[in-house]
Design a protein around this motif. Structure first.
Motif, PDB file in Angstrom:
ATOM      1  N   GLU A 289     -49.286   8.052 -13.491  1.00  0.00           N
ATOM      2  CA  GLU A 289     -48.218   8.834 -13.058  1.00  0.00           C
ATOM      3  C   GLU A 289     -47.768   8.557 -11.655  1.00  0.00           C
ATOM      4  O   GLU A 289     -46.394   8.476 -11.257  1.00  0.00           O
ATOM      5  N   GLY A 290     -48.796   7.746 -11.001  1.00  0.00           N
ATOM      6  CA  GLY A 290     -48.462   7.624  -9.406  1.00  0.00           C
ATOM      7  C   GLY A 290     -47.625   6.001  -9.697  1.00  0.00           C
ATOM      8  O   GLY A 290     -46.694   5.879  -8.678  1.00  0.00           O
ATOM      9  N   LEU A 291     -47.951   5.405 -10.696  1.00  0.00           N
ATOM     10  CA  LEU A 291     -47.264   4.177 -10.659  1.00  0.00           C
ATOM     11  C   LEU A 291     -45.650   4.417 -11.242  1.00  0.00           C
ATOM     12  O   LEU A 291     -44.853   3.794 -10.790  1.00  0.00           O
ATOM     13  N   TYR A 292     -45.816   5.152 -12.012  1.00  0.00           N
ATOM     14  CA  TYR A 292     -44.477   5.554 -12.672  1.00  0.00           C
ATOM     15  C   TYR A 292     -43.403   6.060 -11.771  1.00  0.00           C
ATOM     16  O   TYR A 292     -42.342   5.820 -11.868  1.00  0.00           O
ATOM     17  N   SER A 293     -44.003   6.594 -10.878  1.00  0.00           N
ATOM     18  CA  SER A 293     -43.186   7.369  -9.657  1.00  0.00           C
ATOM     19  C   SER A 293     -43.165   6.690  -8.350  1.00  0.00           C
ATOM     20  O   SER A 293     -42.195   7.096  -7.439  1.00  0.00           O
ATOM     21  N   ASN A 294     -43.638   5.316  -8.532  1.00  0.00           N
ATOM     22  CA  ASN A 294     -43.807   4.577  -6.883  1.00  0.00           C
ATOM     23  C   ASN A 294     -42.148   3.837  -7.298  1.00  0.00           C
ATOM     24  O   ASN A 294     -41.895   3.133  -8.099  1.00  0.00           O
ATOM     25  N   PRO A 295     -41.403   4.205  -6.136  1.00  0.00           N
ATOM     26  CA  PRO A 295     -40.068   3.645  -6.265  1.00  0.00           C
ATOM     27  C   PRO A 295     -39.884   2.193  -6.054  1.00  0.00           C
ATOM     28  O   PRO A 295     -38.917   1.720  -6.630  1.00  0.00           O
ATOM     29  N   LYS A 296     -40.859   1.705  -5.429  1.00  0.00           N
ATOM     30  CA  LYS A 296     -40.727   0.278  -5.460  1.00  0.00           C
ATOM     31  C   LYS A 296     -41.062  -0.562  -6.777  1.00  0.00           C
ATOM     32  O   LYS A 296     -40.502  -1.789  -6.956  1.00  0.00           O
ATOM     33  N   LEU A 297     -41.532   0.261  -7.718  1.00  0.00           N
ATOM     34  CA  LEU A 297     -41.858  -0.375  -9.038  1.00  0.00           C
ATOM     35  C   LEU A 297     -40.721   0.153 -10.013  1.00  0.00           C
ATOM     36  O   LEU A 297     -40.713  -0.607 -10.973  1.00  0.00           O
ATOM     37  N   SER A 298     -39.862   0.880  -9.382  1.00  0.00           N
ATOM     38  CA  SER A 298     -38.915   1.523 -10.506  1.00  0.00           C
ATOM     39  C   SER A 298     -38.008   0.705 -11.367  1.00  0.00           C
ATOM     40  O   SER A 298     -37.490   0.971 -12.409  1.00  0.00           O
ATOM     41  N   SER A 299     -37.760  -0.799 -10.903  1.00  0.00           N
ATOM     42  CA  SER A 299     -37.009  -1.604 -11.768  1.00  0.00           C
ATOM     43  C   SER A 299     -37.860  -2.375 -12.925  1.00  0.00           C
ATOM     44  O   SER A 299     -37.012  -2.983 -13.707  1.00  0.00           O
ATOM     45  N   MET A 300     -38.982  -2.216 -12.899  1.00  0.00           N
ATOM     46  CA  MET A 300     -39.977  -2.964 -13.740  1.00  0.00           C
ATOM     47  C   MET A 300     -39.442  -2.192 -15.263  1.00  0.00           C
ATOM     48  O   MET A 300     -39.715  -1.245 -15.610  1.00  0.00           O
ATOM     49  N   LYS A 301     -39.634  -3.114 -16.139  1.00  0.00           N
ATOM     50  CA  LYS A 301     -39.467  -2.858 -17.598  1.00  0.00           C
ATOM     51  C   LYS A 301     -40.694  -1.840 -18.070  1.00  0.00           C
ATOM     52  O   LYS A 301     -40.602  -0.825 -18.642  1.00  0.00           O
ATOM     53  N   ALA A 302     -41.776  -2.230 -17.441  1.00  0.00           N
ATOM     54  CA  ALA A 302     -43.163  -1.429 -17.876  1.00  0.00           C
ATOM     55  C   ALA A 302     -43.180   0.048 -17.291  1.00  0.00           C
ATOM     56  O   ALA A 302     -43.659   0.873 -18.053  1.00  0.00           O
TER      57      ALA A 302
END
Length: 340
Positions: A289-302
């Protein structure tokens, strides 16, 4: 369950005499076969203290070892699957997902520590064979001692071929074959190899409709605020195991440290995070959940496609036969419709 049948005295006497004669003949035969089997030389490995390069080194066995120290849980579980539990005098690094088929036997073993054990603890078990993961054969605090130092004390060693650079999952079959040979239990080894190959074939069959591999990256973190991408460049066993379920490590050819920017640019289809069964089972979900909500990673397909999966650490870096169990669990989570 042992059953006792009461027979007439005369018949019992006849059968007893017959059994004694047969038993003596069998023991003689077993002894003869054992004498033919040993001495036995197995090609294995060694490396210098603190080194990373493995060199071939033979191990000579005049007889089957009687006192085995297994340096990890998966190593001990392999021995249990070959019926060698009574020879295990100590187990280090007792963490990770258990093999349910031998869990009851494993619980009876002498567990030395939940973490890695050192040379002093290893020698305290008075082993005649130190067995298991190659990276732990070192004289450091976390190591069981180098191969050469143990051999100089008259202690045989067996470094799992699956834990040496260049290994694949097929290396597991070679390890099982070798251990079957060392302990003269080739039939059990052959049966166990068949069981694993059948499992591997079933996974492959279920995933046969998938024509292309997906890419993945491994994030070595249990805290979404502390992101570390592990390239696993030299982890050939790790990379091959994931191929089993059609996943390809996007950083397998990268020897440099991987930044978060490199992760975002690579944009793998899937992100894998580690899980330890000893922790709060919900922790992996918190990390996701923390990774899903990380704005820095938001553009990634995963992230967009909710493709983050947690895999028990031992399934990835235990270099054991039960990595196949972890891959099967992951495949079922990723493709539930293909495993109905």
């Amino acid at each position: 369950m042992k059953k006792k049948i009461l027979l007439g005295l005369g018949l019992a006497a006849i059968m007893a005499l017959s059994a004694c004669g047969g038993s003596a003949q069998d023991v003689s035969g077993d002894k003869s076969q054992t004498e033919k089997h040993y001495p036995l030389t197995i090609q294995n490995y060694t490396k210098v203290e603190g080194g990373t390069t493995w060199d071939k080194k033979d191990q000579k066995f005049d007889k089957a070892p009687e006192r085995i120290m297994a340096n990890t849980r998966p190593a001990a579980e392999l021995l249990l699957n070959l019926g060698l539990g009574d020879k295990i005098v100590g187990v280090g690094a007792s963490f990770g997902a258990p093999d349910k088929t031998v869990e009851e036997e494993y619980a009876k073993l002498n567990i030395l520590s939940d973490s890695y054990v050192g040379k002093e603890v290893t020698l305290g078990t008075d082993p005649d064979l130190v067995f298991g993961r190659g990276g732990l054969f070192d004289n450091a605090d976390w190591g069981v001692g180098t191969v050469d130092s143990l051999n100089e004390m008259g202690i045989n060693t067996y470094v799992l071929e699956s834990s040496v650079t260049g290994a694949t999952y097929d290396s597991i079959y070679k390890d099982i074959e070798n251990i079957g040979n060392v302990f003269n239990v080739e039939d059990k080894a052959e049966s166990f190899i068949k069981k694993l190959k059948d499992q591997e074939e079933k996974i492959t069959s279920n995933l046969s409709s998938i024509s292309e591999n997906k890419t993945f990256a491994y994030l070595h973190t249990t805290d979404p605020k502390e992101l570390m991408v592990y390239a696993a460049h030299d982890e050939t066993f790790f990379n091959d195991v994931f191929h089993m379920i059609k996943l390809d490590n996007v950083f397998k050819d990268e020897s440099a440290e991987i930044s978060i920017e490199m992760l975002i640019d690579a944009d793998p289809d899937v992100l894998i995070i580690p899980m330890w069964v000893e922790e709060d089972p919900a922790n992996a979900e918190k990390v996701k959940e923390g990774l899903y909500s990380n704005p820095k990673l938001s553009s990634m397909k995963a992230i967009k496609n909710k493709q983050i999966y947690a895999v028990d650490y031992n399934y990835m870096f235990g270099y054991g036969y039960n990595s196949i169990d972890g891959m099967e669990l992951l495949a079922k989570e990723m493709y539930p419709d293909l495993f109905k």
